[in-house]
Each structure stands twice: as structure tokens, then as C-alpha cells.
Design a protein around this motif. Structure first.
Motif, PDB file in Angstrom:
ATOM      1  N   PRO A 106       0.819  -1.213   0.000  1.00  0.00           N
ATOM      2  CA  PRO A 106       0.000   0.000   0.000  1.00  0.00           C
ATOM      3  C   PRO A 106       0.852   1.261   0.000  1.00  0.00           C
ATOM      4  O   PRO A 106       1.950   1.283   0.539  1.00  0.00           O
ATOM      5  CB  PRO A 106      -0.779  -0.116   1.310  1.00  0.00           C
ATOM      6  CG  PRO A 106       0.144  -0.867   2.217  1.00  0.00           C
ATOM      7  CD  PRO A 106       0.920  -1.821   1.325  1.00  0.00           C
ATOM      8  N   ALA A 107       0.316   2.302  -0.645  1.00  0.00           N
ATOM      9  CA  ALA A 107       0.946   3.629  -0.620  1.00  0.00           C
ATOM     10  C   ALA A 107      -0.154   4.670  -0.788  1.00  0.00           C
ATOM     11  O   ALA A 107      -0.834   4.704  -1.812  1.00  0.00           O
ATOM     12  CB  ALA A 107       1.979   3.765  -1.736  1.00  0.00           C
ATOM     13  N   ASN A 108      -0.351   5.465   0.230  1.00  0.00           N
ATOM     14  CA  ASN A 108      -1.359   6.543   0.198  1.00  0.00           C
ATOM     15  C   ASN A 108      -2.742   6.033  -0.221  1.00  0.00           C
ATOM     16  O   ASN A 108      -3.433   6.657  -1.003  1.00  0.00           O
ATOM     17  CB  ASN A 108      -0.910   7.662  -0.733  1.00  0.00           C
ATOM     18  CG  ASN A 108       0.306   8.386  -0.212  1.00  0.00           C
ATOM     19  OD1 ASN A 108       0.868   8.024   0.808  1.00  0.00           O
ATOM     20  ND2 ASN A 108       0.722   9.417  -0.907  1.00  0.00           N
ATOM     21  N   GLY A 109      -3.124   4.879   0.299  1.00  0.00           N
ATOM     22  CA  GLY A 109      -4.447   4.329   0.017  1.00  0.00           C
ATOM     23  C   GLY A 109      -4.529   3.530  -1.275  1.00  0.00           C
ATOM     24  O   GLY A 109      -5.591   3.003  -1.613  1.00  0.00           O
ATOM     25  N   ILE A 110      -3.432   3.441  -2.002  1.00  0.00           N
ATOM     26  CA  ILE A 110      -3.398   2.668  -3.247  1.00  0.00           C
ATOM     27  C   ILE A 110      -2.687   1.346  -2.975  1.00  0.00           C
ATOM     28  O   ILE A 110      -1.580   1.335  -2.438  1.00  0.00           O
ATOM     29  CB  ILE A 110      -2.645   3.433  -4.355  1.00  0.00           C
ATOM     30  CG1 ILE A 110      -3.371   4.733  -4.690  1.00  0.00           C
ATOM     31  CG2 ILE A 110      -2.476   2.562  -5.597  1.00  0.00           C
ATOM     32  CD1 ILE A 110      -2.595   5.657  -5.621  1.00  0.00           C
TER      33      ILE A 110
END
Length: 146
Positions: free
Chosen positions: A84-88
Motif C-alpha cells: 500500500p501507498a497513500n491508500g493505493i
């Protein structure tokens, strides 16, 4: 075998052919700590321990701080990471195939999550641009070193 999320709102698949030995291409791509030296889109990258499933690396690109976890590695053939990264939620699969004096590098990546649902077209274009640049940079550096 790990694969991308085929149901994700954003999926990008790209390939390039590199005129360099597989050993050169693989070494460049898997030396995560050196990515920023040949890929202008990567500000910094650092692998925690050896490159093996379960280990993570931290990197900065396009203003994002990302932690990715290695999910699969077949030396000289396949590398999969995600996280995950910033909700992605991203899943990134790289494959390498030598044919004669050339290597075909194929990349496919899926993105899902609320930010992607809200702006799939824009994020899809951004991912395609990023991966196009990554492949071009890998090709340029590998061919320079051969």
C-alpha cells in the motif's frame, strides 16, 4: 506465483527490448539501492536486507514515500513486489526473457483502492507514464554498460 489484480481499476502492461546481456539488465533492476542513479523518477531507494520474499524496500518517487514488499523472485526471470501507498494497493510484476543478444523486459502493474476509484483515468495515465520512463531508463543504462 503472484500476479497483478486483474479486477483493479488501473492496470498497465508495457514491454521493451534491451540490447544487453540478461546479467546486466537483471543486476541493474535488482540493485534497488542504486535505482536513483539511473532512474530520474526515483529520488531514493533502500532495500532492507537481501532481495528475497518478505523483505521490504523503501523508496521515494513522484513525491510519494513507498514501502514495497518483495513477494516473489526467480533470479534472472521474475520479480514481484507490492504494498500500500497513500491508500493505493499496488502489485508490480516484472519478467525478463533473453532471446539471443537481447532481453525483453515486461512489466505489469495493478492499482486499486479508494484514490484509484476516484481518479482511475488520471492515475492510469500517471502510472503508464512512470513505467514508460522506467523502462526507457533501464534500457538506456543497460545498453550503455554492455
Amino acid at each position: 506465483m503472484f500476479t497483478i489484480d486483474e479486477t483493479a481499476p488501473v492496470i498497465v502492461r508495457l514491454s521493451t527490448v534491451i540490447d544487453a546481456p540478461i546479467e546486466t539488465v537483471w543486476a541493474l533492476h535488482t540493485d534497488i539501492d542504486s535505482w536513483a542513479g539511473w532512474n530520474a523518477d526515483v529520488d531514493q531507494a533502500e532495500l532492507d536486507g537481501p532481495l528475497q520474499p518478505g523483505n521490504s524496500f523503501h523508496w521515494k518517487t513522484h513525491g510519494l514515500d513507498i514501502t514495497s514488499t518483495v513477494r516473489e523472485i526467480v533470479p534472472g526471470e521474475r520479480l514481484v513486489w507490492g504494498g500500500p501507498a497513500n491508500g493505493i494497493e499496488g502489485v508490480h510484476v516484472w519478467t525478463f526473457e533473453q532471446t539471443g543478444d537481447q532481453v525483453t523486459v515486461h512489466t505489469e502493474e495493478s492499482w486499486s483502492g479508494a484514490p484509484v476509484d476516484a481518479a482511475a483515468e488520471e492515475l492510469g495515465q500517471a502510472l503508464e507514464h512512470s513505467l514508460t520512463t522506467w523502462l526507457a531508463s533501464l534500457k538506456a543504462r543497460a545498453e550503455q554498460q554492455r
